[in-house]
Design an enzyme around this catalytic site. Structure first.
Site, PDB file in Angstrom:
ATOM      1  N   GLU A 244     -37.630  -4.461  13.225  1.00  0.00           N
ATOM      2  CA  GLU A 244     -38.627  -4.977  14.161  1.00  0.00           C
ATOM      3  C   GLU A 244     -39.938  -4.203  14.149  1.00  0.00           C
ATOM      4  OE1 GLU A 244     -35.711  -3.488  14.786  1.00  0.00           O
ATOM      5  OE2 GLU A 244     -35.759  -2.264  16.592  1.00  0.00           O
TER       6      GLU A 244
ATOM      7  N   GLU B 179     -35.368 -10.079  15.666  1.00  0.00           N
ATOM      8  CA  GLU B 179     -36.436  -9.088  15.443  1.00  0.00           C
ATOM      9  C   GLU B 179     -37.639  -9.367  16.351  1.00  0.00           C
ATOM     10  OE1 GLU B 179     -35.248  -6.704  14.034  1.00  0.00           O
ATOM     11  OE2 GLU B 179     -33.643  -7.651  12.898  1.00  0.00           O
TER      12      GLU B 179
ATOM     13  N   HIS C 292     -37.119  -8.002  19.814  1.00  0.00           N
ATOM     14  CA  HIS C 292     -37.369  -6.552  19.901  1.00  0.00           C
ATOM     15  C   HIS C 292     -38.821  -6.246  20.303  1.00  0.00           C
ATOM     16  CE1 HIS C 292     -33.768  -4.415  18.722  1.00  0.00           C
ATOM     17  NE2 HIS C 292     -33.642  -5.043  17.577  1.00  0.00           N
TER      18      HIS C 292
ATOM     19  N   GLU D 141     -30.618  -2.776  21.174  1.00  0.00           N
ATOM     20  CA  GLU D 141     -29.907  -3.801  20.400  1.00  0.00           C
ATOM     21  C   GLU D 141     -29.140  -4.802  21.260  1.00  0.00           C
ATOM     22  OE1 GLU D 141     -30.747  -4.214  17.495  1.00  0.00           O
ATOM     23  OE2 GLU D 141     -31.626  -2.289  16.950  1.00  0.00           O
TER      24      GLU D 141
ATOM     25  N   TYR E 145     -24.461  -3.994  20.053  1.00  0.00           N
ATOM     26  CA  TYR E 145     -25.099  -5.309  19.996  1.00  0.00           C
ATOM     27  C   TYR E 145     -24.347  -6.322  20.871  1.00  0.00           C
ATOM     28  CZ  TYR E 145     -27.797  -3.916  15.809  1.00  0.00           C
ATOM     29  OH  TYR E 145     -28.655  -3.300  14.930  1.00  0.00           O
TER      30      TYR E 145
ATOM     31  N   ARG F 269     -28.209  -5.387   1.090  1.00  0.00           N
ATOM     32  CA  ARG F 269     -28.118  -5.369   2.555  1.00  0.00           C
ATOM     33  C   ARG F 269     -26.854  -4.612   2.963  1.00  0.00           C
ATOM     34  NH1 ARG F 269     -28.437 -10.786   6.328  1.00  0.00           N
ATOM     35  NH2 ARG F 269     -28.149  -9.740   8.343  1.00  0.00           N
TER      36      ARG F 269
HETATM   37  N1  BES Z   1     -33.296  -2.369  14.593  1.00  0.00           N
HETATM   38  C1  BES Z   1     -32.274  -2.978  13.833  1.00  0.00           C
HETATM   39  C2  BES Z   1     -32.049  -2.323  12.504  1.00  0.00           C
HETATM   40  C3  BES Z   1     -31.603  -0.877  12.597  1.00  0.00           C
HETATM   41  C4  BES Z   1     -30.782  -0.426  13.622  1.00  0.00           C
HETATM   42  C5  BES Z   1     -32.014   0.015  11.635  1.00  0.00           C
HETATM   43  C6  BES Z   1     -30.404   0.916  13.682  1.00  0.00           C
HETATM   44  C7  BES Z   1     -31.640   1.343  11.687  1.00  0.00           C
HETATM   45  C8  BES Z   1     -30.834   1.798  12.718  1.00  0.00           C
HETATM   46  C9  BES Z   1     -32.553  -4.470  13.613  1.00  0.00           C
HETATM   47  O1  BES Z   1     -33.187  -5.078  14.680  1.00  0.00           O
HETATM   48  C10 BES Z   1     -31.231  -5.161  13.485  1.00  0.00           C
HETATM   49  O2  BES Z   1     -30.507  -5.146  14.449  1.00  0.00           O
HETATM   50  N2  BES Z   1     -30.937  -5.748  12.338  1.00  0.00           N
HETATM   51  C11 BES Z   1     -29.700  -6.473  12.101  1.00  0.00           C
HETATM   52  C12 BES Z   1     -29.884  -7.945  12.253  1.00  0.00           C
HETATM   53  C13 BES Z   1     -29.509  -8.533  13.552  1.00  0.00           C
HETATM   54  C14 BES Z   1     -29.642 -10.051  13.528  1.00  0.00           C
HETATM   55  C15 BES Z   1     -28.174  -8.146  14.074  1.00  0.00           C
HETATM   56  C16 BES Z   1     -29.298  -6.223  10.661  1.00  0.00           C
HETATM   57  O3  BES Z   1     -30.026  -5.542   9.948  1.00  0.00           O
HETATM   58  O4  BES Z   1     -28.257  -6.703  10.251  1.00  0.00           O
HETATM   59 ZN    ZN Z   2     -31.920  -5.198  16.348  1.00  0.00          ZN
END
Ligand code: BES
Ligand code: ZN
Length: 639
Positions: free
Chosen positions: A307, A332, A335, A354, A419, A591
């Site tokens: 984000e 995102e 956020h 989250e 989450y 990923r």
């Molecule tokens: N902020 C997170 C990514 C993150 C969290 C990076 C903790 C490093 C440490 C981002 O918003 C996120 O949650 N991404 C998820 C997608 C979401 C739809 C659940 C992902 O990357 O899978």
């Molecule tokens: Zn997130």
């Protein structure tokens, strides 16, 4: 801002945690001032960040100005960081976070050298960088370079990009990686405004997580880009990407950046972005960051999304051709309120970023695509939470929303808790108090705490002051302390509507009892397909897997979430016909949510999976992000 002025605001905001409506008005009126005055929250007991060496109550950075050259040959960013600081008059030093930086010199605002010392290095946290202050020092000028293996930076060769002609660089700051390229106090509670001047080889474009400050200039083989963020942000939100990038507008304040070869596909998938911003504003108040652009990265990007303010970073694996995975964009975007506007003060309260965002994401999805899709996605998220309880144990200390010091480390906590249990908590609150009242509360929460750090304790205090308002019966019904500070699931939990997946669940039972592969599968929603695959018994005979694979063409699934769910099932059953698809999946994108669990499952199966994991990792490792490499190297697949 001086520490004296901060102290006045401090008194006001600390009382806000208790019960004074007068304080509220003061805070709203002081919108601009509170943005700069973060000390009050940092002074509360739960705000301390064990993942940073900074001592912000003595001296802290409030503005960062970067002037950096991007060197693809040596894989380094190098130049100067000019830091403006606030300090107590008697502070003798300021402590920054530093991970592997090569520091050439540190001077004050009049170019007088300052003494500094880099302390011992911790493998996770890096080193404290302590800089001596003279009584009048309020500016630090640091000349430095990042290390070639900086954890925040991934350098891609031209072959690793879609266009194959130009190199690519991107950063990923969260949680504590930005200290590997920016010498500052890398703690989410220490908000900083920032600006940057970035020099790149001509022909490349640099984008950052801030508004453009001036038109780019190209001269003598070099292009220069400038960005400036006037809102104070957590330092993990400073982000950069450099590559062969093109832009396409999506709406009046939205657009997409990506490599030219990806632009049309990305823009089509993102066609609803402007509507999402509008829906989010209708729910929880104005979007305060100006533009909302997204950058679709090469497949090596280690996350689904990140984000970064004004410029969300996204994996290309969300492009399914049918917008079925745009929940990621909603996430995102959300956020921009939960996370970027109101930010967890430390990683023990990641759920404030989250969990609140996952709830908000679902509300945006409901607004755009209707209650059925939202209910299905919420039910899938509930399944993820239950999976976390199964893995951590219902009484596991990892299943609290507010994590203790042992669990609340930067990469700690289970996704299914932070989450999904986080979202379930808010959904439960919504159900108990009613949507209208709940939405009004949440909106006011973002307004009251805009541009401020937040802790679980302050969140509860705010909720009690502004929603519960002394109603004892309501207080009992909500079970707030159970939700935040106890493992497991409070008895008032709002469960998903069983109707959301009634047909799919019937198909699962039928198939499990030896019945047919569901005939309607290809016309199911993505959520329905995922529910089906995830609910099947983890052990199935080869003949049954054959039927699934042949009828549903699972090895060829274009939707990467569906493919992932299938491959997980396949490898748990040593299903050889899925191996080519598996190898392709693991070598064509990085990923972390996909590659880590698959490789871990393979590695745990010594006779069948481990050799596959070793073979794949040998090829794929160099294309994975340094953070992912760090995780997977622990499996010792090379030996
Ligand atoms: N902020 C997170 C990514 C993150 C969290 C990076 C903790 C490093 C440490 C981002 O918003 C996120 O949650 N991404 C998820 C997608 C979401 C739809 C659940 C992902 O990357 O899978
Ligand atoms: Zn997130």
């Amino acid at each position: 801002m001086s520490f004296v002025r901060t102290a006045v605001a401090a008194a006001a905001i600390i009382v806000a945690g208790c019960n004074s409506s007068q304080t509220n008005t003061a805070m709203n009126a002081a919108d601009n001032q509170t943005e700069a005055s973060i000390a009050p929250v940092l002074e509360t007991p739960d705000a301390k960040d064990a993942a940073s060496y900074a001592r912000p109550l003595e001296a802290r950075v409030h503005h960062v100005a970067l002037d950096l050259n991007v060197d693809f040959e040596t894989k380094r960013l190098g130049g100067t960081a000019t830091l403006d600081i606030d300090r107590k008059p008697d502070a003798k030093e300021i402590v920054l976070d530093d991970k592997g930086l090569e520091i050439a010199s540190i001077t004050d605002g009049s170019n007088q050298p300052l003494d500094y010392k880099v302390g011992p290095s911790d493998p996770k946290l890096g080193s404290p960088l302590a800089i001596s202050l003279r009584p009048d020092t309020n500016r630090l000028i640091i000349k430095y370079k990042s290390a070639p293996d900086a954890g925040a930076l991934q350098w891609l060769t031209p072959e690793q990009t879609a266009g194959k002609k130009k190199p690519y660089l991107f950063s990923q700051g969260q949680a504590i990686e930005n200290r590997s390229w920016i010498p500052t106090q890398d703690s989410p509670g220490i908000r900083q405004t920032w600006e940057a001047t970035i020099h790149v080889p001509a022909g490349l474009t640099a984008v950052m997580s801030a508004p453009k400050a001036a038109e780019p200039m190209t001269q003598g083989g070099e292009s220069v880009f400038t960005y400036k963020m006037d809102h104070s942000v957590a330092p993990y939100m400073i982000a950069i990407a450099v590559g062969d990038l093109a832009f396409k507008p999506l709406g009046k304040r939205t657009g997409v950046w990506t490599e030219p070869a990806m632009l049309d596909r990305a823009a089509a998938e993102l066609a609803d972005t402007e509507k999402m911003v509008e829906a989010a504003e209708t729910l929880y108040g104005p979007y305060r960051w100006g533009r909302y652009d997204v950058l679709v990265l090469p497949p090596a990007f280690p996350y689904g999304g990140m984000e970064n303010p004004t410029l969300t970073f996204l994996t290309p694996t969300f492009i399914a051709g049918d917008k079925s995975l745009v929940g990621l964009v909603a996430h995102e975007l959300a956020h921009s309120w939960s996370g970027n506007l109101v930010t967890n003060a430390n990683w023990s309260d990641s759920w404030l970023n989250e969990g609140v965002t996952s709830y908000f994401e679902n509300r945006i999805m409901e607004a755009l695509y209707g209650p059925k899709r939202a209910a299905q996605e919420a039910a899938l998220s509930f399944d993820e939470m239950e999976k976390a309880f199964a893995e951590e144990g219902i009484n596991g200390s990892n299943t609290q929303l507010h994590l203790g010091p042992k669990e609340g480390v930067p990469d700690g906590g289970a996704g299914g808790i932070i989450y999904d249990k986080g979202a379930v908590f808010l959904r439960t609150m919504e159900k108990i108090v009613g949507r209208e009242k709940w939405d009004a509360y949440l909106r006011s929460y973002f307004d009251r705490h805009a541009f401020q750090p937040m802790t679980s304790a302050l969140f509860l205090a705010d909720l009690r002051e502004n929603l519960v308002k002394g109603d004892k019966a309501l207080e009992q019904k909500l079970q707030l302390d159970n939700w935040l500070y106890k493992p497991g699931l409070p008895s008032n939990v709002a469960r998903p509507d069983p109707a959301a997946f009634a047909d799919v669940d019937k198909a699962v039972s039928a198939f499990t009892a030896g019945g047919p592969v569901p005939a309607g599968f290809s016309s199911w929603t993505t959520a329905e397909k995922l529910r089906f695959l995830n609910k099947l018994p983890r052990k199935l005979p080869t003949a049954r897997l054959d039927q699934l694979n042949k009828t549903l063409k699972l090895n060829d699934a274009g939707n990467q979430e569906v493919l992932f769910a299938w491959l997980d099932l396949a490898i748990r059953n040593r299903y050889d016909p899925a191996v080519p698809a598996l190898e392709h999946f693991l070598t064509s994108q990085g990923r972390r949510k996909f590659v880590r669990p698959l490789i871990q499952t393979l590695a745990a199966d010594n006779a069948w999976g481990r050799p596959i994991a070793a073979r794949v990792y040998k090829v794929a490792r160099s294309s994975y992000h340094p953070i992912t490499q760090r995780d997977l190297d622990k499996l010792k697949l090379g030996s």
